[in-house]
Design an enzyme around this catalytic site. Structure first.
Site, PDB file in Angstrom:
ATOM      1  N   PRO A  16       0.749  -1.227   0.020  1.00 58.48           N
ATOM      2  CA  PRO A  16      -0.077   0.079   0.058  1.00 58.48           C
ATOM      3  C   PRO A  16       0.829   1.286  -0.083  1.00 58.48           C
ATOM      4  O   PRO A  16       1.766   1.334   0.779  1.00 58.48           O
ATOM      5  CB  PRO A  16      -0.731  -0.139   1.313  1.00 58.48           C
ATOM      6  N   GLN A  70      -6.432  -1.024   3.570  1.00 57.89           N
ATOM      7  CA  GLN A  70      -5.637  -0.476   5.021  1.00 57.89           C
ATOM      8  C   GLN A  70      -6.270   0.892   5.701  1.00 57.89           C
ATOM      9  O   GLN A  70      -6.424   1.860   4.897  1.00 57.89           O
ATOM     10  CB  GLN A  70      -4.098  -0.085   4.558  1.00 57.89           C
ATOM     11  N   CYS A 100       3.592   3.249   8.382  1.00 59.25           N
ATOM     12  CA  CYS A 100       3.893   4.601   7.527  1.00 59.25           C
ATOM     13  C   CYS A 100       4.878   5.396   8.248  1.00 59.25           C
ATOM     14  O   CYS A 100       4.570   5.742   9.236  1.00 59.25           O
ATOM     15  CB  CYS A 100       2.577   5.342   7.360  1.00 59.25           C
ATOM     16  N   LYS A 142       0.573  -4.371   9.037  1.00 63.39           N
ATOM     17  CA  LYS A 142       1.649  -3.915   8.436  1.00 63.39           C
ATOM     18  C   LYS A 142       2.541  -2.962   9.413  1.00 63.39           C
ATOM     19  O   LYS A 142       2.049  -2.056   9.867  1.00 63.39           O
ATOM     20  CB  LYS A 142       1.443  -3.404   7.157  1.00 63.39           C
ATOM     21  N   ASP A 205      13.181  -2.979  -0.301  1.00 60.64           N
ATOM     22  CA  ASP A 205      14.057  -3.167  -1.324  1.00 60.64           C
ATOM     23  C   ASP A 205      14.226  -4.243  -1.981  1.00 60.64           C
ATOM     24  O   ASP A 205      15.075  -4.794  -2.675  1.00 60.64           O
ATOM     25  CB  ASP A 205      15.536  -3.142  -0.507  1.00 60.64           C
ATOM     26  N   GLY A 227       6.907  -2.387  -3.347  1.00 67.01           N
ATOM     27  CA  GLY A 227       6.484  -1.237  -3.219  1.00 67.01           C
ATOM     28  C   GLY A 227       6.708  -0.187  -4.590  1.00 67.01           C
ATOM     29  O   GLY A 227       6.485  -0.202  -5.780  1.00 67.01           O
ATOM     30  N   ARG A 228       7.878   0.497  -4.212  1.00 71.56           N
ATOM     31  CA  ARG A 228       8.420   1.392  -5.283  1.00 71.56           C
ATOM     32  C   ARG A 228       8.727   0.884  -6.432  1.00 71.56           C
ATOM     33  O   ARG A 228       8.788   1.305  -7.617  1.00 71.56           O
ATOM     34  CB  ARG A 228       9.575   2.190  -4.456  1.00 71.56           C
TER      35      ARG A 228
END
Length: 350
Positions: A16, A70, A100, A142, A205, A227-228
């Protein structure tokens, strides 16, 4: 693997990300091999539920099951109410945000700031589980490895969460203090996996098929969350899935396929946000898709001057048509983008 009674098709998950993992992006990633995707975080503040921003984040029209939402907040009853609210609107899994690192979230003691107050964190978990249980909806969590290097308490929170009824844990291998800097570490994730019986997901990562294989081996995790690395490269899920299954790499996608994927993505994006907001918010997605490609910087400069959907769509189509005239397939993978304000924006903004 399973989350409670829900079966997932594979162990490749979309992380997310606020401002990124909206419904069009989640659906795209699922179509390209992701087995599970979690929504952007939805605020627990009742006064913001009717806001346009929150209503878009709670929009699951046409999305394949399971629908995972979420929620973020600091008050146990408000979080329980938010869980019930989202379940009524189609959520089949509720995920609690305790990971977060954004200052605007942590300054309100939400997100990873909750890891500093274990009693409050457990109170929230228990309240959300109690709200979801009558509907048969599993609750997941998370989190990060801890608040800072000297305070890594992921294992103790994991044990308490499991005892309270959480049915899956995702751990990002950084502390809140790190944000997205430095490198993720996986020893803490392995320790969490060894400490609980419920599924554990490794995050942080994971940018290549080889890294996915190595993280699964190092942590013993049941799944990985990306994610990224999926920004502008949503086909990473099928690449990793193929590599884990066969040990071989897929060829890079055809330029023509990426053109189609992005143009379809843009149409879905405009449909959700409308033209004005849609054109502006699509710019970051377009920028991620073209990152590292020949002529990308000049194209982005021109594209950012466009403020209508038809012009933006045509500009993207033209860019990929020109690229296809010189290459059949996309070039080698480029690095994942650095986090930005959009990626880590708080869910509680109206």
């Amino acid at each position: 693997m399973q989350i409670g009674s829900i079966s997932l098709p594979n162990r490749l998950f979309v992380a997310p990300m606020a401002g990124v993992t909206d419904r069009p992006f989640r659906m795209l990633c699922k179509s390209l091999g992701a087995g599970y995707a979690v929504s952007e975080m939805v605020t627990s503040r009742r006064d913001l539920w009717a806001s346009l921003k929150t209503s878009r984040r709670a929009n699951h029209e046409g999305e394949s099951a399971p629908i995972a939402v979420q929620i973020a907040g600091t008050d146990a009853q408000m979080m329980a109410d938010a869980a019930a609210y989202n379940i009524d609107r189609g959520a089949q899994i509720i995920d609690i945000n305790m990971g977060c690192p954004a200052k605007k979230v942590c300054n309100k003691w939400a997100g990873s700031a909750l890891m500093q107050d274990e009693p409050l964190a457990l109170e929230i978990v228990s309240a959300v589980v109690a709200a979801a249980a009558p509907h048969g909806v599993p609750v997941t969590l998370k989190m990060r490895t801890g608040w800072c290097r000297a305070q890594k308490n992921a294992v103790s929170i994991a044990r308490a969460a499991e005892s309270a009824g959480v049915q899956m844990l995702t751990v990002h291998g950084r502390t809140r203090e790190q944000g997205y800097t430095g490198h993720a570490e996986y020893d803490t994730i392995a320790a969490v996996k060894a400490a609980v019986r419920i599924p554990v997901v490794a995050n942080g990562d994971i940018t290549t098929p080889e890294k996915a294989r190595d993280v699964l081996a190092a942590t013993g995790a049941d799944a990985i969350m990306i994610g990224r690395a999926a920004q502008g490269r949503p086909w990473i899920f099928r690449e990793i899935g193929h590599f884990l299954e066969t040990g071989e790499h897929l060829a890079p996608p055809l330029v023509a396929e990426v053109r189609r994927l992005l143009l379809d993505h843009l149409q879905d994006h405009y449909g959700l946000y409308g033209e004005v907001t849609g054109v502006r918010s699509a710019r970051k997605h377009i920028g991620w898709y073209v990152r590292g490609l020949p002529g990308a910087e000049e194209f982005r400069a021109r594209m950012h001057l466009l403020d209508d959907a038809a012009g933006q769509w045509a500009s993207v189509a033209g860019f990929f048509d020109a690229l296809a005239s010189t290459a059949d397939r996309m070039p080698a993978t480029v690095a994942a983008p650095a986090p930005d304000e959009e990626e880590t924006a708080p869910a509680s903004a109206p």
